[in-house]
Design a protein around this motif. Structure first.
Motif, PDB file in Angstrom:
ATOM      1  N   THR A 152       0.838  -1.193   0.000  1.00  0.00           N
ATOM      2  CA  THR A 152       0.000   0.000   0.000  1.00  0.00           C
ATOM      3  C   THR A 152       0.873   1.243   0.000  1.00  0.00           C
ATOM      4  O   THR A 152       1.873   1.304   0.719  1.00  0.00           O
ATOM      5  CB  THR A 152      -0.928  -0.013   1.241  1.00  0.00           C
ATOM      6  OG1 THR A 152      -1.775  -1.159   1.157  1.00  0.00           O
ATOM      7  CG2 THR A 152      -1.775   1.236   1.323  1.00  0.00           C
ATOM      8  N   LYS A 153       0.508   2.206  -0.803  1.00  0.00           N
ATOM      9  CA  LYS A 153       1.273   3.444  -0.905  1.00  0.00           C
ATOM     10  C   LYS A 153       1.109   4.303   0.334  1.00  0.00           C
ATOM     11  O   LYS A 153       2.065   4.860   0.868  1.00  0.00           O
ATOM     12  CB  LYS A 153       0.823   4.223  -2.142  1.00  0.00           C
ATOM     13  CG  LYS A 153       1.537   5.561  -2.336  1.00  0.00           C
ATOM     14  CD  LYS A 153       1.029   6.276  -3.583  1.00  0.00           C
ATOM     15  CE  LYS A 153       1.734   7.605  -3.773  1.00  0.00           C
ATOM     16  NZ  LYS A 153       1.244   8.326  -4.971  1.00  0.00           N
ATOM     17  N   GLN A 154      -0.140   4.438   0.805  1.00  0.00           N
ATOM     18  CA  GLN A 154      -0.446   5.343   1.911  1.00  0.00           C
ATOM     19  C   GLN A 154      -1.715   4.876   2.600  1.00  0.00           C
ATOM     20  O   GLN A 154      -2.400   3.971   2.128  1.00  0.00           O
ATOM     21  CB  GLN A 154      -0.651   6.755   1.378  1.00  0.00           C
ATOM     22  CG  GLN A 154      -1.827   6.880   0.423  1.00  0.00           C
ATOM     23  CD  GLN A 154      -1.999   8.270  -0.126  1.00  0.00           C
ATOM     24  OE1 GLN A 154      -1.701   9.249   0.522  1.00  0.00           O
ATOM     25  NE2 GLN A 154      -2.494   8.371  -1.362  1.00  0.00           N
ATOM     26  N   ALA A 155      -2.025   5.517   3.706  1.00  0.00           N
ATOM     27  CA  ALA A 155      -3.231   5.157   4.466  1.00  0.00           C
ATOM     28  C   ALA A 155      -4.440   5.148   3.547  1.00  0.00           C
ATOM     29  O   ALA A 155      -4.735   6.126   2.866  1.00  0.00           O
ATOM     30  CB  ALA A 155      -3.429   6.148   5.608  1.00  0.00           C
ATOM     31  N   ASP A 156      -5.165   4.053   3.557  1.00  0.00           N
ATOM     32  CA  ASP A 156      -6.360   3.910   2.730  1.00  0.00           C
ATOM     33  C   ASP A 156      -7.530   3.499   3.622  1.00  0.00           C
ATOM     34  O   ASP A 156      -8.230   4.352   4.157  1.00  0.00           O
ATOM     35  CB  ASP A 156      -6.094   2.896   1.616  1.00  0.00           C
ATOM     36  CG  ASP A 156      -7.201   2.838   0.578  1.00  0.00           C
ATOM     37  OD1 ASP A 156      -8.356   2.596   0.967  1.00  0.00           O
ATOM     38  OD2 ASP A 156      -6.930   3.027  -0.620  1.00  0.00           O
ATOM     39  N   THR A 157      -7.684   2.204   3.835  1.00  0.00           N
ATOM     40  CA  THR A 157      -8.748   1.744   4.730  1.00  0.00           C
ATOM     41  C   THR A 157      -8.622   2.387   6.106  1.00  0.00           C
ATOM     42  O   THR A 157      -9.624   2.754   6.735  1.00  0.00           O
ATOM     43  CB  THR A 157      -8.696   0.214   4.859  1.00  0.00           C
ATOM     44  OG1 THR A 157      -8.784  -0.373   3.564  1.00  0.00           O
ATOM     45  CG2 THR A 157      -9.841  -0.296   5.719  1.00  0.00           C
ATOM     46  N   LEU A 158      -7.404   2.556   6.591  1.00  0.00           N
ATOM     47  CA  LEU A 158      -7.196   3.128   7.925  1.00  0.00           C
ATOM     48  C   LEU A 158      -7.725   4.555   8.037  1.00  0.00           C
ATOM     49  O   LEU A 158      -8.151   4.993   9.109  1.00  0.00           O
ATOM     50  CB  LEU A 158      -5.711   3.101   8.283  1.00  0.00           C
ATOM     51  CG  LEU A 158      -5.084   1.729   8.472  1.00  0.00           C
ATOM     52  CD1 LEU A 158      -3.615   1.866   8.865  1.00  0.00           C
ATOM     53  CD2 LEU A 158      -5.833   0.915   9.511  1.00  0.00           C
ATOM     54  N   LEU A 159      -7.704   5.280   6.938  1.00  0.00           N
ATOM     55  CA  LEU A 159      -8.166   6.662   6.967  1.00  0.00           C
ATOM     56  C   LEU A 159      -9.650   6.747   7.322  1.00  0.00           C
ATOM     57  O   LEU A 159     -10.105   7.750   7.879  1.00  0.00           O
ATOM     58  CB  LEU A 159      -7.900   7.302   5.599  1.00  0.00           C
ATOM     59  CG  LEU A 159      -8.054   8.808   5.470  1.00  0.00           C
ATOM     60  CD1 LEU A 159      -7.168   9.541   6.485  1.00  0.00           C
ATOM     61  CD2 LEU A 159      -7.691   9.248   4.053  1.00  0.00           C
TER      62      LEU A 159
END
Length: 791
Positions: A612-619
């Motif tokens: 994953t590149k960056q926060a996705d689901t966590l956002l």
């Protein structure tokens, strides 16, 4: 080398310093030490030129399309800071001779750039140089410069060229038609240019004053002109211990400025205004103008925000001041027709375009600290509604589908179509985000919800906010795709925040945010039907809300929302992510340079890995916990923790947006040590020791994230469904924290230690807030002890 500890006494933790001249690493200091005021952005290139420099001066909102096959961008208007200096007829450069005691400093408190060093020429003559520069916060059109040269050893001739150089480009693209050039009184210079496509006039005036031993010289300089350039040449003879001083003032005006953007405009008015401002400024002089600039910073910024950290690591305080400084100079507070660029006004990266960065990472600071600027930035999105509607129509949808990259509000979608080189095929990769990264429409709706709940600005909602939320909800309702087999609505073929996953179905972030957007529209429609039916009638005539409302009701509860897996509570990032191959990410997690994974794999290959590149689901957990969905079991702390420890090891933080979100969530789940380490990494995206991270410009969203990690993370200040909550979890390195936020029309002073909280209501208007599940009321000042403490 960058140093943070050279500020002393009242300037302790206010100074960012470069302690060694490095001609191969110029971009770092040029970007992080750039000057600005939201109208102007001046990259801090040295006065004398070097091979690897980048000289930029931008004016917010002056977008232009250089050629038909290029996208619109902020043009690099001209260079007013370059001085071609000669010592005894030979070019001055720090790459020759000997340099001693070199220092370049950005003074955050005064927003001033200073450079000082002693230089010995190849002929053995010793000179002391000092340069000063500021971009005024008091007069948005003004740039001030000073140069001091003192001979320490021998008689010496100093000559220099100073003027306005419009022979500039954006990485080779020329944006301007040449206009008038003039020299007045052998001291003042005028240069006019016009963008070749958007037809924006730019007028630049500079004045010069030269003194030797504090006496203004009477000898006239040589006057010069060439194509797109006009300048003066001075020749000064110095005896040992003589000191020469140059004072240069510049004013910049454009036809896009609000006072001129009307039917009565003509270019002569612009020229007269710019020259008048320069003449008045010249009478005041650099020192007086700089004092007014300092007072503006002190009153409007530092006395207003009052963010103080007492930390075992003094760098933390400097990093937060750096964040406030950069947030101030990136925001076009003067004009609601303009947004914040992803690189602010510090470099050509991302072409001056605005992304979702603004709503999710930058706007929260202004919502809680300077609501007037937050309102301006959201109004910018309203002015872009027609472009959003046009994009929806072009893609076969209804409503408002906001551009992934935005420039001038009427430009619509401006995302480039092609990007980096594919290391496998050698071809340029196609940029899909302008077509299928669609969550930005819901992100804007969320930002409006956050703004309204924090500020209670009903006027904004009536004029702008409701219409955006309703029209984005109409878009999402048209975007949903019915799955007959599962009897539910899906959102297929998208890119979520994790841009390493293209063409995925049911990205959790996108689906949940679309669901929130539609549910929010339903709530606001029902509220207005009861409280303001005349407004609903007005909006219905424009948007057919009666039909839209029925569609929202029918579709909302049938949107597929990925559920936590029974075995580990992990929410699938999309339909296939959890089935993808897992690879060893160690070398990428420990990388010194971002996106090193692209040295080994192309986008199609990365799409097949659990990376994953960056926060996705966590956002989602950070955003939706602020809304009326906060009690949803899928957003519980238990689920949040499970997802954090699943996705964080797979996240490379290859976007500067990512670290702050992870820091906030780590703190939420009680891992304060990890949260603090992520906070520090976020501060080092621009400030850190690596010398090539900011060459294209600073990372505006990451800088907003520094503030968010401190205030939403460690101070625990959140909006939760219209209520203010303060659940502090200070890191063990912090002894106390002090700040001011705005809540529903008044400033609130907050002071925190590891177990005490003081709240002061500035306007004595009663507020309600929650601290660790306990409700408090305050209309003056209250002191509270809480039990979390340090871990």
């Amino acid at each position: 080398m960058i140093s943070y500890s050279l500020g002393k006494e009242e300037l302790e933790n206010w100074i960012v310093s470069e302690t060694e001249f490095q001609p191969d690493s110029l971009g770092k200091a040029e970007a992080i030490m750039h000057l600005g005021n939201g109208y102007l952005g001046l990259r801090s290139a040295t006065e004398e030129p070097y091979m690897k420099e980048t000289r930029n001066l931008f004016v917010a909102g002056t977008f232009n399309k250089a050629e038909e096959n290029e996208v619109t961008e902020l043009p690099n208007i001209a260079d007013v800071t370059r001085l071609d200096i000669r010592v005894d007829g030979e070019r001055f450069s720090l790459e020759i001779g000997k340099t001693k005691d070199y220092i370049r400093q950005l003074n955050l408190k005064y927003a001033e750039l200073i450079r000082i060093f002693e230089w010995t020429s190849p002929k053995g003559k010793v000179l002391q140089f000092e340069f000063k520069r500021f971009v005024s916060l008091d007069n948005l059109h003004l740039i001030g410069m000073k140069m001091f040269v003192k001979s320490l050893s021998d008689p010496v001739q100093i000559s220099f060229d100073s003027g306005i150089d419009a022979q500039m480009s954006n990485s080779g693209s020329q944006h301007f038609l040449e206009g008038e050039r003039r020299i007045f009184d052998k001291k003042k210079i005028l240069l006019v240019q016009t963008t070749n496509q958007s037809k924006i006039d730019v007028v630049i005036n500079s004045s010069h004053k030269v003194l030797v031993n504090d006496q203004e010289i009477t000898d006239y300089p040589a006057m010069n002109m060439s194509r797109r350039k006009v300048w003066l040449t001075y020749n000064i003879n110095l005896q040992p211990n003589d000191k020469m001083e140059l004072e240069k003032l510049t004013t910049v005006y454009t036809s896009r400025d609000k006072e001129f953007d009307n039917t009565e405009y003509n270019i002569q008015l612009l020229m007269d205004k710019s020259l008048e401002d320069l003449r008045n400024s010249s009478i005041k002089g650099y020192d007086s103008l700089f004092q007014s600039h300092k007072e503006a910073w002190n009153y409007s910024i530092w006395n207003a925000y009052k963010l103080e950290i007492n930390s075992e690591n003094p760098y933390d305080q400097l990093a937060l001041r750096f964040s406030l400084y950069q947030l101030t100079i990136m925001a076009p507070a003067h004009d609601e027709r303009m947004g914040v660029a992803a690189k602010a006004l510090s470099g050509e990266g991302y072409k001056g375009h605005s992304f979702w960065d603004t709503e999710i990472f930058i706007l929260p600071f202004f919502i809680f600290s300077n609501p007037a600027i937050a309102k301006s930035l959201l109004t910018y999105r309203y002015y872009g509604l027609e472009g959003a509607r046009e994009k929806a129509r072009e893609n076969g949808y209804s409503g408002a589908m906001f551009p992934w990259e935005a420039a001038w509000p009427t430009d619509g979608e401006v995302t480039p179509k092609l990007g980096d080189i594919d290391i496998v095929t050698g071809k340029q990769t196609k940029i899909w985000s302008g077509v299928i990264e669609q969550h930005i429409s819901a992100d804007i709706a969320f930002a409006i919800y956050q703004y309204f709940n924090v500020t209670a600005d009903q006027e904004f909602m009536d004029h702008y906010g409701y219409e955006i939320i309703f029209d984005t909800a109409i878009f999402w309702a048209s975007r949903l795709e019915w799955n007959e087999r599962k009897q539910e609505y899906h959102i297929n073929n998208v890119i979520g925040p994790d841009e390493y996953k293209e063409h995925v179905n049911n990205n959790a972030f996108t689906n949940y945010m679309a669901f929130f957007n539609i549910k929010l529209a339903i709530r606001y429609y029902e509220t207005l039907m009861k409280d303001n039916p005349s407004l609903i009638e007005k909006l219905t005539m424009k948007l057919d809300l009666k039909t839209a409302y029925k569609t929202w009701q029918t579709k909302a509860e049938k949107i597929y929302l990925p559920q936590p897996r029974e075995q580990d509570l992990v929410i699938p990032q999309d339909d296939t992510y959890l089935k993808l191959k897992e690879i060893d990410l160690t070398k990428y997690k420990n990388q010194e340079k971002l996106r090193t994974i692209y040295l080994y794999y192309n986008p199609q290959q990365i799409n097949t890995f659990q990376v994953t590149k960056q926060a996705d689901t966590l956002l989602l957990f950070y955003l939706l916990r602020q809304t009326f969905l906060h009690e949803d079991i899928k957003l519980s702390n238990e689920v949040k923790e499970a997802n954090f420890y699943y996705y964080e090891p797979k996240t490379l933080h290859d976007s500067s947006l990512s670290l702050a979100t992870h820091s906030i969530l780590a703190n939420d789940i009680g891992d304060t040590d990890f949260a603090y380490s992520l906070f520090r990494k976020a501060t080092e995206v621009d400030l850190g020791p690596l010398m090539n991270t900011s060459d294209d410009g600073i990372h505006a969203a990451s800088i907003g994230g520094i503030w968010k990690a401190a205030v939403f993370g460690f101070a625990g200040i959140r909006l939760v469904d219209g209520k203010l909550t303060i659940n502090p979890k200070l890191p063990k390195q912090w002894n106390h924290m002090k700040l001011t936020i705005h809540w529903q029309g008044q400033p609130i002073g907050i002071f925190l230690t590891d177990n005490t909280l003081s709240v002061k209501v500035e306007h004595k208007k009663k507020i309600e807030f929650e601290v660790y599940d306990q409700i408090y009321y305050c209309d003056d000042e209250i002191n509270i002890e809480y039990e979390y403490g340090k871990r």
